[in-house]
Write a protein that holds these residues in place. Sequence first.
Motif, PDB file in Angstrom:
ATOM      1  N   ASP A 119     -31.746 -20.307  85.050  1.00 32.70           N
ATOM      2  CA  ASP A 119     -32.822 -20.377  84.249  1.00 32.70           C
ATOM      3  C   ASP A 119     -33.340 -18.985  83.710  1.00 32.70           C
ATOM      4  O   ASP A 119     -34.173 -19.089  82.975  1.00 32.70           O
ATOM      5  N   LYS A 120     -32.917 -17.993  84.525  1.00 33.89           N
ATOM      6  CA  LYS A 120     -33.224 -16.560  84.171  1.00 33.89           C
ATOM      7  C   LYS A 120     -32.133 -15.874  83.415  1.00 33.89           C
ATOM      8  O   LYS A 120     -32.132 -14.742  83.031  1.00 33.89           O
ATOM      9  N   ASP A 121     -31.305 -16.771  82.616  1.00 30.80           N
ATOM     10  CA  ASP A 121     -30.279 -16.178  81.887  1.00 30.80           C
ATOM     11  C   ASP A 121     -29.298 -15.114  82.652  1.00 30.80           C
ATOM     12  O   ASP A 121     -28.915 -14.288  81.809  1.00 30.80           O
ATOM     13  N   ASN A 122     -29.253 -15.410  83.793  1.00 30.24           N
ATOM     14  CA  ASN A 122     -27.945 -14.667  84.686  1.00 30.24           C
ATOM     15  C   ASN A 122     -26.768 -15.424  84.552  1.00 30.24           C
ATOM     16  O   ASN A 122     -26.595 -16.864  84.657  1.00 30.24           O
ATOM     17  N   LEU A 123     -25.556 -14.572  84.286  1.00 27.22           N
ATOM     18  CA  LEU A 123     -24.166 -15.484  84.131  1.00 27.22           C
ATOM     19  C   LEU A 123     -23.899 -15.736  85.633  1.00 27.22           C
ATOM     20  O   LEU A 123     -24.061 -15.333  86.669  1.00 27.22           O
ATOM     21  N   LYS A 124     -23.560 -16.984  85.589  1.00 32.27           N
ATOM     22  CA  LYS A 124     -22.554 -17.516  87.001  1.00 32.27           C
ATOM     23  C   LYS A 124     -21.145 -18.253  86.769  1.00 32.27           C
ATOM     24  O   LYS A 124     -20.996 -19.113  85.798  1.00 32.27           O
ATOM     25  N   LEU A 125     -20.219 -17.529  87.310  1.00 34.20           N
ATOM     26  CA  LEU A 125     -18.810 -18.079  87.159  1.00 34.20           C
ATOM     27  C   LEU A 125     -18.631 -19.321  87.774  1.00 34.20           C
ATOM     28  O   LEU A 125     -19.031 -19.346  89.276  1.00 34.20           O
ATOM     29  N   SER A 126     -18.044 -20.377  87.321  1.00 34.64           N
ATOM     30  CA  SER A 126     -17.887 -21.562  87.884  1.00 34.64           C
ATOM     31  C   SER A 126     -16.578 -22.159  87.841  1.00 34.64           C
ATOM     32  O   SER A 126     -15.807 -21.616  87.174  1.00 34.64           O
ATOM     33  N   ASP A 127     -16.250 -23.238  88.462  1.00 29.87           N
ATOM     34  CA  ASP A 127     -15.203 -23.975  88.316  1.00 29.87           C
ATOM     35  C   ASP A 127     -13.876 -23.356  88.875  1.00 29.87           C
ATOM     36  O   ASP A 127     -13.434 -22.642  88.422  1.00 29.87           O
ATOM     37  N   PHE A 128     -13.782 -23.518  90.388  1.00 29.47           N
ATOM     38  CA  PHE A 128     -12.719 -23.107  90.893  1.00 29.47           C
ATOM     39  C   PHE A 128     -11.447 -24.145  91.463  1.00 29.47           C
ATOM     40  O   PHE A 128     -10.985 -23.892  92.223  1.00 29.47           O
ATOM     41  N   GLY A 129     -11.570 -25.098  90.622  1.00 29.90           N
ATOM     42  CA  GLY A 129     -10.423 -25.963  90.372  1.00 29.90           C
ATOM     43  C   GLY A 129      -8.850 -25.520  90.458  1.00 29.90           C
ATOM     44  O   GLY A 129      -8.090 -25.952  91.003  1.00 29.90           O
ATOM     45  N   LEU A 130      -8.883 -24.432  89.668  1.00 32.26           N
ATOM     46  CA  LEU A 130      -7.593 -23.684  89.735  1.00 32.26           C
ATOM     47  C   LEU A 130      -7.403 -22.486  90.323  1.00 32.26           C
ATOM     48  O   LEU A 130      -6.371 -21.818  90.290  1.00 32.26           O
ATOM     49  N   ALA A 131      -8.313 -22.142  91.052  1.00 30.63           N
ATOM     50  CA  ALA A 131      -8.422 -20.652  91.601  1.00 30.63           C
ATOM     51  C   ALA A 131      -7.191 -20.902  93.012  1.00 30.63           C
ATOM     52  O   ALA A 131      -7.033 -21.931  93.504  1.00 30.63           O
ATOM     53  N   THR A 132      -7.043 -19.643  93.266  1.00 34.13           N
ATOM     54  CA  THR A 132      -6.072 -19.673  94.454  1.00 34.13           C
ATOM     55  C   THR A 132      -6.222 -18.211  95.137  1.00 34.13           C
ATOM     56  O   THR A 132      -6.670 -17.175  94.520  1.00 34.13           O
ATOM     57  N   MET A 133      -5.631 -18.212  96.093  1.00 37.11           N
ATOM     58  CA  MET A 133      -5.616 -16.864  97.018  1.00 37.11           C
ATOM     59  C   MET A 133      -4.321 -16.084  96.842  1.00 37.11           C
ATOM     60  O   MET A 133      -3.145 -16.533  96.860  1.00 37.11           O
ATOM     61  N   PHE A 134      -4.567 -14.735  96.285  1.00 32.00           N
ATOM     62  CA  PHE A 134      -3.281 -13.747  95.919  1.00 32.00           C
ATOM     63  C   PHE A 134      -3.148 -12.797  96.959  1.00 32.00           C
ATOM     64  O   PHE A 134      -2.021 -12.433  97.135  1.00 32.00           O
ATOM     65  N   ARG A 135      -3.968 -12.648  97.827  1.00 34.24           N
ATOM     66  CA  ARG A 135      -3.960 -11.669  99.079  1.00 34.24           C
ATOM     67  C   ARG A 135      -4.870 -12.242 100.217  1.00 34.24           C
ATOM     68  O   ARG A 135      -5.861 -12.837 100.272  1.00 34.24           O
ATOM     69  N   HIS A 136      -4.065 -12.116 101.184  1.00 33.28           N
ATOM     70  CA  HIS A 136      -4.407 -12.506 102.650  1.00 33.28           C
ATOM     71  C   HIS A 136      -4.006 -11.433 103.726  1.00 33.28           C
ATOM     72  O   HIS A 136      -3.035 -11.225 103.766  1.00 33.28           O
ATOM     73  N   ARG A 137      -5.151 -11.062 104.479  1.00 29.13           N
ATOM     74  CA  ARG A 137      -4.714  -9.952 105.587  1.00 29.13           C
ATOM     75  C   ARG A 137      -3.968  -8.921 105.039  1.00 29.13           C
ATOM     76  O   ARG A 137      -2.968  -8.480 105.667  1.00 29.13           O
ATOM     77  N   GLY A 138      -4.489  -8.252 103.801  1.00 34.52           N
ATOM     78  CA  GLY A 138      -3.707  -6.996 103.366  1.00 34.52           C
ATOM     79  C   GLY A 138      -2.536  -7.542 102.561  1.00 34.52           C
ATOM     80  O   GLY A 138      -1.933  -6.240 102.119  1.00 34.52           O
ATOM     81  N   ARG A 139      -2.023  -8.683 102.723  1.00 28.34           N
ATOM     82  CA  ARG A 139      -0.619  -8.923 102.376  1.00 28.34           C
ATOM     83  C   ARG A 139      -0.833  -9.592 100.635  1.00 28.34           C
ATOM     84  O   ARG A 139      -1.609 -10.773 100.634  1.00 28.34           O
ATOM     85  N   GLU A 140      -0.263  -8.943  99.560  1.00 26.77           N
ATOM     86  CA  GLU A 140      -0.362  -9.506  98.465  1.00 26.77           C
ATOM     87  C   GLU A 140       0.733 -10.180  97.770  1.00 26.77           C
ATOM     88  O   GLU A 140       1.906  -9.734  98.085  1.00 26.77           O
ATOM     89  N   ARG A 141       0.511 -11.341  97.331  1.00 29.99           N
ATOM     90  CA  ARG A 141       1.718 -11.972  96.549  1.00 29.99           C
ATOM     91  C   ARG A 141       1.780 -12.228  95.236  1.00 29.99           C
ATOM     92  O   ARG A 141       0.482 -12.155  94.659  1.00 29.99           O
ATOM     93  N   ARG A 142       2.795 -12.361  94.569  1.00 33.47           N
ATOM     94  CA  ARG A 142       2.880 -12.566  93.202  1.00 33.47           C
ATOM     95  C   ARG A 142       2.712 -14.095  93.019  1.00 33.47           C
ATOM     96  O   ARG A 142       3.113 -14.977  93.582  1.00 33.47           O
ATOM     97  N   LEU A 143       2.373 -14.543  91.847  1.00 39.66           N
ATOM     98  CA  LEU A 143       2.119 -16.071  91.414  1.00 39.66           C
ATOM     99  C   LEU A 143       3.141 -16.507  90.321  1.00 39.66           C
ATOM    100  O   LEU A 143       3.809 -15.661  89.848  1.00 39.66           O
TER     101      LEU A 143
END
Length: 420
Positions: A140-164
Amino acid sequence: MAVPFVQDWDLIQTLGEGAYGEVRLLVNRQTGEAVAVKVIDTSQGKECSENVKKEICINKVLSHPNIVRFFGHRREGPTVYLFLEYCSGGELFDRIEPDLGMPEREAHRFFQQLIAAVEYLHSVGITHRDIKPENILLDDKDNLKLSDFGLATMFRHRGRERRLNRLCGTLPYVAPELLSKLEFSAQPADVWACGIVLTAMLAGGLLSKLLRALPEERLSISELKTDPWFSQTLTSSSSHNKLLCSDTQLHRNNSDRVQFSSSQPDPALGVCVWEGSVCVGGADQVSFSQPARPDNMLLGSQLLGTPGASQTPWQRLVRRMTRFFTTLDSSASCSALRDTCIDLGHTFKHTCTNQVTVSTLDRRNNKLIFKVHLMELDQRVLLDFRLSKGDGLEFKRLFLKIKQKLSDIISTQKIPLPVT
């Protein structure tokens, strides 16, 4: 689709829909507070159930002012209810005029907020994978909010990064390496999508350093933040666009409008354009454009920061440009809409008493489906258009065409604000 454990809340409208459910706007009849609830039926597929579990897990770790807040979830049998921040400002794509974009000052501020959200996501090892104007909301204050994480995924965990390796997202916003490589890095793909969003906001300006085909040559977020255009403070609308470094040009080619959406870069400038705007995550993906936020449904506490009882029902609707009031009653309004859609060559179908579905093809011969809800508010009839499938900007173009043809029945009467 009902919300069985919710009491004292009235359904105002459906805000969004996906293959396995929908998002509904609810208003508390006692307090007038407005919320939305994302309802997902997981009984139709194992992949849906797994995606919802992952979406919940990802939402739980997120906390950023430019990302929709997550308040919890509830499961009733196969149905899952997600409760998130309600963004009454609607979707970003409703601010983008087809082939015109928006004022540079607005685009600059929204883009800075989008980059802040994506930078935060990457810092916690998460990639969104479906960044587009329909998945970007405004509060309501015209600030942007990124939404919908239905396709989101983790690509880095505990410092280890993976390719998708999964091809998913919405084609006009998909980076070229997703279509040409077996594996790819997560972060440059999100940066590409952000560049396409900025392209749409600025009506087709090609951003050469964000939209380079090779991901290793594409600007990183840290490099982008040092760019003079990005880092400047715009105090008034500029008469020209600097657009990310001196070698970037703003291209407007009116002759190409018949072929390409303003959400896509011009192929003549050396950037691949994918024909189509369908979701490539599969027909069974869960994707919504409007999240929810009823924490009192979970805890019995009072909602904060939502519209109050002083507002009329039409004011509690999420902001959307694709609607108008008519001077006719519901039946006559529906008949006028039907005649116009048929004249334009669209398929018109009644799906229930106060809703119709219109199907057609956009300018690139891709399927475009939208629904029109006819609602009586304050003794007037509101025609509310909502995209079901297809490209958001193509839908906006079609809405404007229909609105123009119905201009003789559109009400110009101003609605009085509530007395406070």
